[in-house]
Write a protein that holds these residues in place. Structure first.
Motif, mmCIF file in Angstrom:
data_model
loop_
_atom_site.group_PDB
_atom_site.id
_atom_site.type_symbol
_atom_site.label_atom_id
_atom_site.label_comp_id
_atom_site.label_asym_id
_atom_site.label_seq_id
_atom_site.Cartn_x
_atom_site.Cartn_y
_atom_site.Cartn_z
ATOM 1 N N PRO A 196 16.439 86.786 22.508
ATOM 2 C CA PRO A 196 17.216 87.102 21.293
ATOM 3 C C PRO A 196 16.367 87.102 20.031
ATOM 4 C CG PRO A 196 17.737 84.898 22.094
ATOM 5 C CD PRO A 196 16.920 85.550 23.146
ATOM 6 N N PHE A 197 15.358 86.250 19.976
ATOM 7 C CA PHE A 197 14.456 86.220 18.823
ATOM 8 C C PHE A 197 13.689 87.529 18.713
ATOM 9 C CE2 PHE A 197 10.287 84.944 16.963
ATOM 10 C CZ PHE A 197 10.748 84.594 15.707
ATOM 11 N N ILE A 198 13.175 88.000 19.832
ATOM 12 C CA ILE A 198 12.438 89.261 19.857
ATOM 13 C C ILE A 198 13.361 90.429 19.533
ATOM 14 C CG2 ILE A 198 11.300 90.898 21.434
ATOM 15 C CD1 ILE A 198 10.003 88.418 22.761
ATOM 16 N N ALA A 199 14.560 90.415 20.067
ATOM 17 C CA ALA A 199 15.509 91.490 19.791
ATOM 18 C C ALA A 199 15.773 91.618 18.296
ATOM 19 C CB ALA A 199 16.820 91.226 20.538
ATOM 20 N N ARG A 200 15.913 90.488 17.606
ATOM 21 C CA ARG A 200 16.161 90.522 16.165
ATOM 22 C C ARG A 200 14.932 91.000 15.406
ATOM 23 N NH1 ARG A 200 20.806 91.186 14.824
ATOM 24 N NH2 ARG A 200 21.739 89.178 15.360
ATOM 25 N N LEU A 201 13.745 90.604 15.864
ATOM 26 C CA LEU A 201 12.513 91.086 15.236
ATOM 27 C C LEU A 201 12.382 92.602 15.380
ATOM 28 C CD1 LEU A 201 9.888 88.395 16.368
ATOM 29 C CD2 LEU A 201 10.763 88.751 14.057
ATOM 30 N N VAL A 202 12.670 93.108 16.566
ATOM 31 C CA VAL A 202 12.585 94.547 16.814
ATOM 32 C C VAL A 202 13.594 95.294 15.960
ATOM 33 C CG1 VAL A 202 12.977 96.347 18.547
ATOM 34 C CG2 VAL A 202 11.669 94.296 19.157
ATOM 35 N N GLU A 203 14.810 94.786 15.920
ATOM 36 C CA GLU A 203 15.857 95.414 15.112
ATOM 37 C C GLU A 203 15.440 95.487 13.644
ATOM 38 O OE1 GLU A 203 20.564 94.725 13.909
ATOM 39 O OE2 GLU A 203 19.493 93.246 15.118
ATOM 40 N N THR A 204 14.903 94.398 13.117
ATOM 41 C CA THR A 204 14.478 94.354 11.722
ATOM 42 C C THR A 204 13.344 95.340 11.457
ATOM 43 O OG1 THR A 204 15.110 92.019 11.580
ATOM 44 C CG2 THR A 204 13.620 92.858 9.889
ATOM 45 N N SER A 205 12.390 95.431 12.387
ATOM 46 C CA SER A 205 11.257 96.351 12.215
ATOM 47 C C SER A 205 11.728 97.800 12.214
ATOM 48 C CB SER A 205 10.239 96.140 13.332
ATOM 49 O OG SER A 205 9.647 94.861 13.251
ATOM 50 N N LEU A 206 12.613 98.147 13.115
ATOM 51 C CA LEU A 206 13.118 99.523 13.192
ATOM 52 C C LEU A 206 13.932 99.898 11.960
ATOM 53 C CD1 LEU A 206 14.206 99.722 16.947
ATOM 54 C CD2 LEU A 206 12.111 100.592 15.919
ATOM 55 N N ARG A 207 14.582 98.915 11.384
ATOM 56 C CA ARG A 207 15.411 99.184 10.214
ATOM 57 C C ARG A 207 14.572 99.539 8.986
ATOM 58 N NH1 ARG A 207 20.582 95.456 9.624
ATOM 59 N NH2 ARG A 207 20.642 96.236 11.767
ATOM 60 N N GLU A 208 13.289 99.221 9.025
ATOM 61 C CA GLU A 208 12.399 99.527 7.908
ATOM 62 C C GLU A 208 12.001 100.998 7.858
ATOM 63 O OE1 GLU A 208 9.060 96.966 8.329
ATOM 64 O OE2 GLU A 208 10.196 95.116 7.972
ATOM 65 N N VAL A 209 12.273 101.739 8.926
ATOM 66 C CA VAL A 209 11.890 103.152 8.966
ATOM 67 C C VAL A 209 12.698 103.932 7.937
ATOM 68 C CG1 VAL A 209 11.771 105.223 10.403
ATOM 69 C CG2 VAL A 209 11.275 102.991 11.397
ATOM 70 N N ASP A 210 12.040 104.794 7.187
ATOM 71 C CA ASP A 210 12.678 105.603 6.148
ATOM 72 C C ASP A 210 13.723 106.527 6.765
ATOM 73 O OD1 ASP A 210 13.387 107.147 3.999
ATOM 74 O OD2 ASP A 210 11.348 107.732 3.460
ATOM 75 N N ASN A 211 14.941 106.453 6.253
ATOM 76 C CA ASN A 211 16.014 107.310 6.766
ATOM 77 C C ASN A 211 15.692 108.786 6.608
ATOM 78 O OD1 ASN A 211 17.829 105.394 7.737
ATOM 79 N ND2 ASN A 211 18.745 105.074 5.724
ATOM 80 N N GLY A 212 14.897 109.120 5.595
ATOM 81 C CA GLY A 212 14.521 110.517 5.389
ATOM 82 C C GLY A 212 13.734 111.071 6.556
ATOM 83 N N VAL A 213 12.891 110.255 7.146
ATOM 84 C CA VAL A 213 12.108 110.687 8.315
ATOM 85 C C VAL A 213 13.028 110.932 9.502
ATOM 86 C CG1 VAL A 213 10.267 110.044 9.908
ATOM 87 C CG2 VAL A 213 10.101 109.402 7.499
ATOM 88 N N ILE A 214 13.995 110.054 9.676
ATOM 89 C CA ILE A 214 14.943 110.201 10.781
ATOM 90 C C ILE A 214 15.802 111.446 10.589
ATOM 91 C CG2 ILE A 214 16.915 109.148 11.950
ATOM 92 C CD1 ILE A 214 15.714 106.412 11.277
ATOM 93 N N GLU A 215 16.271 111.652 9.367
ATOM 94 C CA GLU A 215 17.094 112.828 9.077
ATOM 95 C C GLU A 215 16.301 114.115 9.291
ATOM 96 O OE1 GLU A 215 20.291 112.968 8.524
ATOM 97 O OE2 GLU A 215 20.407 110.773 8.714
ATOM 98 N N ALA A 216 15.026 114.099 8.939
ATOM 99 C CA ALA A 216 14.183 115.276 9.157
ATOM 100 C C ALA A 216 14.046 115.574 10.643
ATOM 101 C CB ALA A 216 12.805 115.049 8.527
ATOM 102 N N ALA A 217 13.912 114.527 11.451
ATOM 103 C CA ALA A 217 13.810 114.707 12.901
ATOM 104 C C ALA A 217 15.109 115.266 13.467
ATOM 105 C CB ALA A 217 13.466 113.383 13.565
ATOM 106 N N LYS A 218 16.241 114.780 12.942
ATOM 107 C CA LYS A 218 17.537 115.311 13.381
ATOM 108 C C LYS A 218 17.662 116.786 13.024
ATOM 109 C CE LYS A 218 20.376 111.107 13.132
ATOM 110 N NZ LYS A 218 21.521 110.451 12.448
ATOM 111 N N ALA A 219 17.223 117.151 11.823
ATOM 112 C CA ALA A 219 17.321 118.537 11.373
ATOM 113 C C ALA A 219 16.477 119.471 12.241
ATOM 114 C CB ALA A 219 16.882 118.640 9.916
ATOM 115 N N MET A 220 15.427 118.927 12.824
ATOM 116 C CA MET A 220 14.564 119.725 13.696
ATOM 117 C C MET A 220 15.079 119.779 15.126
ATOM 118 S SD MET A 220 10.862 118.411 12.281
ATOM 119 C CE MET A 220 9.937 119.394 13.465
#
Length: 232
Positions: A112-136
């Motif tokens: 559970p400690f690792i799961a929370r660390l991973v979740e927090t790290s992924l949440r730092e990704v810029d939403n703009g990058v994700i939206e650009a990937a979706k648009a493609m």
């Protein structure tokens, strides 16, 4: 000076083999448990991030359940968990004594400690990058493995070093119930037998081990951090 060298020589003759075995047991428990916990904790953290409100595939009910599981797992003190999972440890490891047995509660505590660390790290990704990937036209899996994880890799590495350091601390507590390792040596000889020199040596070795893991994680994170290179 000669007296100090003589003392060190005698100390190593009397305790060198025991301390070497303690180091080996601590390293085995730490890296085995951390690796196994990442196999379970990494997908759990990814799923928790993906299904949150605002994630790429929101699933509020599933996310709530995952959050409860992770929070409960992180709330149980490790020393209590060690005792609570003894039947499971005996079932999986065939024994409740030694480094192999200690890895069972170590994994359970780390997931559970690792799961929370991973979740927090992924949440730092810029939403703009994700939206650009979706648009493609990228699929969810492509966004996860080709966008989110690569973009958050420096943070994930720092999280891995933090998780490893936490597990090192847990191994010291595992020594209180027969897990062996440096924590067991510190307790049996440094505490119960009043040998402060052995206690001191085990503490120093644990500090050195923690510093090595921390520095390796920091260096690796800096080397692959594209943002840091861009700023330079």
């Amino acid at each position: 000076m000669s007296n100090i060298l003589e003392y060190v020589r005698i100390f190593l003759e009397d305790n060198g083999a025991m301390i070497s075995q303690g180091i080996a047991d601590t390293l085995f428990m730490t890296f085995t448990a951390t690796f196994a916990a990442y196999i379970l904790g990494l997908p759990l953290g990814i799923l928790s991030e993906v299904t949150r409100n605002g994630g790429i595939r929101p699933r509020p009910i599933l996310n709530k359940i995952l959050g409860i599981i992770i929070n409960i797992g992180r709330s149980v003190p490790f020393i209590i968990l060690l005792v609570a999972v003894i039947p499971l440890t005996r079932l999986l490891a065939g024994t409740t004594i030694g480094p192999k047995a200690a890895t069972v509660p170590l994994i359970i505590a780390a997931v559970p400690f690792i799961a929370r660390l991973v979740e927090t790290s992924l949440r730092e990704v810029d939403n703009g990058v994700i939206e650009a990937a979706k648009a493609m036209g990228a699929t969810d899996l492509q966004i996860i493995f080709k966008v989110m994880i690569p973009e958050s890799l420096p943070s994930l590495i720092l999280g891995a070093s933090l998780a490893t350091i936490t597990v090192i601390g847990y191994t010291a507590m595992a020594g209180t119930v027969g897990g062996r390792g440096l924590g067991d040596i510190a307790q049996r000889y440094g505490y119960h037998r009043y040998q402060p020199d052995i206690m001191f040596v085990t503490i120093v070795l644990l500090i050195i081990l923690v510093q090595i893991v921390q520095n390796v994680g920091h260096i690796a994170s800096k080397k692959i951090d594209k943002r840091g290179k861009g700023e330079m």
